[in-house]
Design an enzyme around this catalytic site. Structure first.
Site, PDB file in Angstrom:
ATOM      1  N   VAL A  29     -44.794 -44.437 -19.745  1.00 17.96           N
ATOM      2  CA  VAL A  29     -46.084 -44.539 -19.055  1.00 17.96           C
ATOM      3  C   VAL A  29     -46.634 -45.958 -19.220  1.00 17.96           C
ATOM      4  O   VAL A  29     -46.683 -46.489 -20.336  1.00 17.96           O
ATOM      5  CB  VAL A  29     -47.093 -43.516 -19.599  1.00 17.96           C
ATOM      6  CG1 VAL A  29     -48.416 -43.636 -18.852  1.00 17.96           C
ATOM      7  CG2 VAL A  29     -46.541 -42.102 -19.472  1.00 17.96           C
ATOM      8  N   ASP A 140     -45.299 -26.881 -21.950  1.00 18.25           N
ATOM      9  CA  ASP A 140     -45.125 -27.864 -23.022  1.00 18.25           C
ATOM     10  C   ASP A 140     -46.481 -28.238 -23.618  1.00 18.25           C
ATOM     11  O   ASP A 140     -46.774 -29.409 -23.838  1.00 18.25           O
ATOM     12  CB  ASP A 140     -44.412 -29.108 -22.484  1.00 18.25           C
ATOM     13  CG  ASP A 140     -43.769 -29.930 -23.609  1.00 18.25           C
ATOM     14  OD1 ASP A 140     -43.564 -29.382 -24.713  1.00 18.25           O
ATOM     15  OD2 ASP A 140     -43.469 -31.123 -23.390  1.00 18.25           O
TER      16      ASP A 140
END
Length: 548
Positions: A29, A140
């Site tokens: 990211v 998740d």
């Protein structure tokens, strides 16, 4: 990655890349600037393998992730703006949440209070309801996938392994995505996973956030798989009034877990300061979990956005959770209890397993589905043997070996305790943690106070005593053999050693207690061998308490 021959890294003709914000199993990211709309965004670069089959599989997964999150409009779900293919790479452009993830927050400052945890839990519950209403599962949920805004609000992110209920499964045969300790047991077997599976993960997250220790933390992946499938969760006393909620959510049977509405009412009671969260009856079969309208899910009263953790009622009408009092004013966690004022250290009893990594990062566990019934007799027998061995070890570390002077006389010397602070430098090898040698029979306790470090300052973020995430550790796999001091724990984990102590070098994590069986010197270091320390950076501060 340039545009027009200059040095500006530009993707999709409009997103100018800045510094890297983080890296996980699904991708990296970056902070970026949207030149068209003049705003900062986050650009997630998806990991893509070189072969065509893997490329297309990841392409479908990236498209699914973007499509899933784009369908969800909720203040505590990260917003997705764009999906870009650029230079044979895939990029998901998202809302920029300029704050740490919850795992990093706990690693740096310690666990949150039960009230603060409950307030964040309400935010995440609302986010999950919105995700489920969109026909998706997150799959998740864990502290590392929860970002914190500057005002303290939580944002659920990383839908990299989310599965749309009406789409084909993209998980390869035998592959388990997600972090094992936060995965519901039905996801490790052939049973169907649904919204109750995400609620299980929320329960494991609440316990880890309020205690600093994941409820199914084990030394190996195989042990963690067995613990999730068969063992009871380890829930420290620090969890307090959240314990009944966590226990109900971590029920092995999905149909015995409470509904989202029931959990919301219980969390609100704890957030209000109650010691009893109220009844938590099972919701029934997984089909009994209501499909909340997407609009209603986005305006629930458990949305918390302000620095004082204020819950704002729906704009149309006050929304009351079942079993909770009707709000007459905005719900505020007032006073010091709303936020942790000082870093908190988890007490670790002598002889017990050390607290494990709270930040598993974006690492992905692997394993195979198992028949729950198979091997139960063997596990119970082995468990009994291990329990006896653990008891013997616990007695040994708690009381030490027999002494010739243990006559029980009244003239025995009274114990004295000394406490000192020590700083452990990431760029040095073994460092002495005490100015004087420890004597045989002394009880020693090492506890993390503050600080961060990294073993790769050019590429990896700063972390706490638990070390780097599974994904970041995996990125340095080429150096495991030559640079790791303890191969069983990740790079950057805090290590300790003392003569005669089993398991040297010992993973300290946040706390380590033992009784000296001989005289010697306690030493500490980061899990990175000599010859590999030139790119290390940072330091940790710890307290060392010695009871003579």
């Amino acid at each position: 990655m340039t545009s027009g021959g200059d040095d500006v890294r530009l993707i999709g003709g409009r997103y100018q890349l800045g510094n890297r914000l983080g890296r996980g199993g699904m991708g990296t990211v970056w902070r970026a600037y949207d030149q068209m709309l003049a705003r900062e965004v986050a650009a997630k670069e998806l990991n893509v393998a070189s072969d065509d089959h893997e490329y297309h599989r990841r392409l479908r997964r990236a498209q699914r992730e973007a499509r899933t999150v784009a369908r969800v409009h909720h203040p505590h779900v990260v917003g997705v703006h764009d999906l870009v293919e650029h230079d044979d790479r895939l990029w998901i452009v998202m809302e920029l949440v300029d704050g740490p993830n919850l795992a990093r927050r706990i690693a740096d400052d310690g666990p949150l209070t039960p009230r603060h945890t409950a307030a964040l839990g309400l935010q995440l519950l609302g986010a999950l309801e919105a995700v489920h209403a969109a026909g998706a599962l997150h799959r998740d949920v864990k502290p590392a996938n929860i970002l914190l805004r500057r005002d303290g609000g939580a944002v659920l992110t990383d839908f990299g392994i989310a599965a749309l209920e009406d789409d084909e499964s993209l998980t390869t045969t035998g592959e388990l995505l997600g972090s094992i300790g936060y995965m519901a047991p039905e996801r490790l077997t052939t049973e169907e996973a649904g919204p109750p599976s995400d609620l299980w993960s929320l329960g494991a997250t609440l316990s880890a956030v309020a205690s600093g220790v994941p409820p199914f933390q084990r030394a190996t992946g195989a042990a963690a798989l067995h613990a999730v499938t068969f063992a009871d969760p380890e829930i420290p006393e620090r969890v307090g009034p959240l314990r009944p909620i966590v226990e109900a959510l971590l029920n092995k049977s999905p149909d015995q877990r409470p509904s989202a509405a029931t959990v919301g009412a219980a969390l609100r009671r704890v957030a209000d300061g109650a010691e009893d969260p109220g009844p938590l009856p099972p919701a029934g079969t997984p089909g009994d979990f209501p499909a909340y309208p997407a609009g209603a899910a986005a305006t629930r009263a458990d949305v918390v956005d302000t620095p004082t953790l204020t819950a704002t009622p729906s704009a149309t009408a006050p929304h009351t959770l079942a079993g909770a009092p009707t709000p007459t004013a905005p719900h505020t966690l007032a006073g010091p209890a709303a936020l942790d004022q000082e870093p908190t250290v988890v007490d670790q009893a002598a002889g017990s397993p050390p607290p494990g990594r709270r930040d598993r990062g974006r690492g992905r566990g692997r394993g195979r589905g198992r028949d729950r019934g198979r091997g139960r007799t063997w596990w119970w027998t082995a468990g009994a043997a291990l329990a006896v061995a653990a008891l013997a070890a616990g007695l040994f570390f708690a009381f030490g070996p027999p002494s010739d002077n243990d006559d029980g006389g009244d003239d025995a010397a009274q114990p004295s305790t000394s406490t000192s602070k020590v700083t452990v430098d990431a760029a040095r090898g073994w460092q002495s943690a005490t100015s004087i040698p420890i004597q045989k029979g002394d009880r020693v306790s090492v506890r993390y106070v503050s600080g961060t470090w990294t073993v790769d300052s050019a590429n990896l973020p700063l972390v706490g005593p638990a070390g780097h995430t599974a994904a970041d550790d995996q990125s340095l796999r080429f150096a495991w053999e030559n640079c790791k001091v303890n191969s069983a724990v990740p790079f950057g984990a805090l290590l300790g050693r003392y003569p005669g102590t089993p398991g040297n070098p010992h993973p300290v994590h946040r706390a380590w207690s033992f009784q000296a069986t001989r005289s010697g010197t306690l030493q500490l270091r980061a899990n990175d061998r000599e010859g590999c320390l030139d790119d290390n950076k940072g330091a940790l501060t710890l307290t060392v308490q010695i009871t003579h």
